[in-house]
Enzyme design. Structure first.
Site, mmCIF file in Angstrom:
data_model
loop_
_atom_site.group_PDB
_atom_site.id
_atom_site.type_symbol
_atom_site.label_atom_id
_atom_site.label_comp_id
_atom_site.label_asym_id
_atom_site.label_seq_id
_atom_site.Cartn_x
_atom_site.Cartn_y
_atom_site.Cartn_z
ATOM 1 N N GLY A 1 11.821 58.102 86.998
ATOM 2 C CA GLY A 1 11.421 57.319 85.826
ATOM 3 C C GLY A 1 12.484 57.428 84.749
ATOM 4 O O GLY A 1 13.489 58.132 84.909
ATOM 5 N N THR B 1 12.346 58.757 81.665
ATOM 6 C CA THR B 1 12.454 60.067 81.000
ATOM 7 C C THR B 1 13.167 61.058 81.919
ATOM 8 O O THR B 1 14.067 61.792 81.493
ATOM 9 C CB THR B 1 11.050 60.602 80.622
ATOM 10 O OG1 THR B 1 10.241 59.518 80.183
ATOM 11 C CG2 THR B 1 11.139 61.644 79.520
ATOM 12 N N ALA C 1 5.437 61.392 83.105
ATOM 13 C CA ALA C 1 4.038 61.060 83.430
ATOM 14 C C ALA C 1 3.696 59.752 82.726
ATOM 15 O O ALA C 1 4.390 59.333 81.791
ATOM 16 C CB ALA C 1 3.107 62.167 82.965
ATOM 17 N N ASP C 2 2.635 59.131 83.193
ATOM 18 C CA ASP C 2 2.164 57.898 82.550
ATOM 19 C C ASP C 2 1.070 58.177 81.534
ATOM 20 O O ASP C 2 0.946 57.468 80.539
ATOM 21 C CB ASP C 2 1.679 56.919 83.620
ATOM 22 C CG ASP C 2 2.809 56.544 84.566
ATOM 23 O OD1 ASP C 2 3.812 56.004 84.077
ATOM 24 O OD2 ASP C 2 2.716 56.841 85.767
ATOM 25 N N LYS D 1 0.264 59.717 87.290
ATOM 26 C CA LYS D 1 1.651 59.429 87.615
ATOM 27 C C LYS D 1 1.710 58.319 88.661
ATOM 28 O O LYS D 1 0.716 57.998 89.282
ATOM 29 C CB LYS D 1 2.346 60.684 88.161
ATOM 30 C CG LYS D 1 2.697 61.677 87.048
ATOM 31 C CD LYS D 1 3.511 62.858 87.543
ATOM 32 C CE LYS D 1 4.765 62.497 88.283
ATOM 33 N NZ LYS D 1 5.685 61.615 87.546
ATOM 34 N N GLU E 1 6.670 62.788 94.370
ATOM 35 C CA GLU E 1 6.535 63.565 93.125
ATOM 36 C C GLU E 1 5.474 64.650 93.272
ATOM 37 O O GLU E 1 5.652 65.783 92.825
ATOM 38 C CB GLU E 1 6.180 62.633 91.959
ATOM 39 C CG GLU E 1 7.327 61.754 91.526
ATOM 40 C CD GLU E 1 6.946 60.696 90.512
ATOM 41 O OE1 GLU E 1 7.847 60.222 89.813
ATOM 42 O OE2 GLU E 1 5.763 60.320 90.420
ATOM 43 N N LYS F 1 1.733 58.997 75.216
ATOM 44 C CA LYS F 1 1.074 59.107 76.523
ATOM 45 C C LYS F 1 -0.062 60.127 76.536
ATOM 46 O O LYS F 1 -0.721 60.301 77.558
ATOM 47 C CB LYS F 1 2.104 59.468 77.591
ATOM 48 C CG LYS F 1 3.081 58.325 77.865
ATOM 49 C CD LYS F 1 4.154 58.753 78.807
ATOM 50 C CE LYS F 1 5.034 57.582 79.189
ATOM 51 N NZ LYS F 1 6.178 58.019 80.008
HETATM 52 C C1 5RP Z 1 7.137 57.540 88.494
HETATM 53 C C2 5RP Z 1 6.372 58.287 87.462
HETATM 54 C C3 5RP Z 1 7.009 58.437 86.124
HETATM 55 O O1 5RP Z 1 7.139 59.785 85.843
HETATM 56 C C4 5RP Z 1 6.136 57.789 85.098
HETATM 57 O O2 5RP Z 1 5.937 56.441 85.481
HETATM 58 C C5 5RP Z 1 6.784 57.854 83.717
HETATM 59 O O3 5RP Z 1 7.906 57.019 83.665
HETATM 60 P P1 5RP Z 1 8.788 56.877 82.356
HETATM 61 O O4 5RP Z 1 9.415 58.201 82.106
HETATM 62 O O5 5RP Z 1 9.793 55.811 82.730
HETATM 63 O O6 5RP Z 1 7.894 56.433 81.223
HETATM 64 O O7 5RP Z 1 5.295 58.777 87.691
HETATM 65 O O8 5RP Z 1 6.405 57.390 89.681
#
Ligand code: 5RP
Length: 262
Positions: free
Chosen positions: A34, A36, A91-92, A102, A111, A129
């Site tokens: 992702g 981050t 994470a989402d 996630k 993951e 988040k």
């Molecule tokens: C990927 C994930 C990511 O960690 C999650 O979507 C967060 O992404 P981002 O850092 O781009 O906001 O679970 O499968």
């Protein structure tokens, strides 16, 4: 370059840099997927070059593997590493118990395997988040392509008997074709609105034939590092109950906008 970044992107950058400081010489490290996590991988690459940091790393997707190699990190498979000292991933959504949703990037299976095979998991995130109750973000589940429509119907039926608000699911698409994970599977995104009992939901979802894994991470994450747009980080350690603000600010001057290729 930081003026190209939104406040959320600056916060992600800050949390990624704070977390990269936890990596010590000789460690075996899981690298998340992702935007981050990509900042974190780049920071670790810089530490390898500048400090001679020696690590072996297990990426959680082909995207992360490519980036890690590009920045000079020694990449191995999980089978080669066997066990990891630390995994750092985004994470989402996360709640007060560090239960996570996630899989927004479609890498939830690798993951979860990598984070579970680690002594410690650090979640890197921005404050937006954090939620009281998980479920606003659609919950991704990875399903095998064979009979996916039947799996989808079974999952929707099951959702009627658990503590969630919605039960619509949709097949994740990549243009006109289904999105395919690194393991060759499909993703169903479940619009649940509210997940009353993440532990129970995670268990029952994984009982449905065709479901490979779900994006709920229960009792896996240990620490969350919440970045802020001014470069500060807030750390919360679930096991010790410690919550602290970092004294230093991450230098945001080096940030480059790499989000377009992630
Ligand atoms: C990927 C994930 C990511 O960690 C999650 O979507 C967060 O992404 P981002 O850092 O781009 O906001 O679970 O499968």
């Amino acid at each position: 370059m930081t003026d190209q970044l939104t406040p959320i992107d600056r916060a992600k950058y800050a949390s990624a840099h704070c977390a990269a400081d936890f990596v010590q010489d000789g460690m075996r490290v899981g690298l998340g997927t992702g935007s981050t996590a990509a900042w974190m991988v780049r920071r670790l690459g810089a530490r390898v070059k500048q400090e001679g940091l020696r690590i072996i790393a297990v990426p959680t997707s082909t995207r992360t593997a490519q980036l890690a190699r590009d920045v000079g990190i020694n990449v191995v498979s999980l089978d080669e590493a066997r066990w990891l000292d630390l995994t750092i991933d985004g994470a989402d959504e996360f709640d007060a118990e560090l239960t996570l949703i996630k899989g927004g990037g479609g890498a939830l299976l690798q993951e979860k395997i990598v984070a579970t095979a680690s002594d410690q998991m650090i979640v890197i995130t921005d404050a937006a988040k954090e939620v009281k109750t998980l479920g606003s973000f659609p919950l991704p589940i990875e399903v095998v392509p064979f009979g996916w429509r039947a799996t989808k119907a079974l999952v929707e039926e099951l959702l009627a008997s658990v503590d969630v608000m919605g039960r619509q699911s949709s097949l994740r698409m990549n243009g006109t074709q289904p999105f395919v994970t690194d393991e060759g599977n499909y993703i169903l995104d479940l619009a649940l609105g509210r997940i009353g009992n993440p532990r129970q939901l995670s268990l029952v979802l994984n009982q449905v034939p065709g479901v490979v894994e779900n994006g709920l991470f229960v009792d896996i994450a240990d620490i969350v590092i919440i970045g802020h747009a001014d470069g500060t980080c807030e750390l919360r350690d679930l096991s010790t109950g410690v919550a602290e603000m970092s004294e230093r600010r991450v230098d945001l001057g080096e940030a480059r906008n790499i989000f377009s290729d992630l």
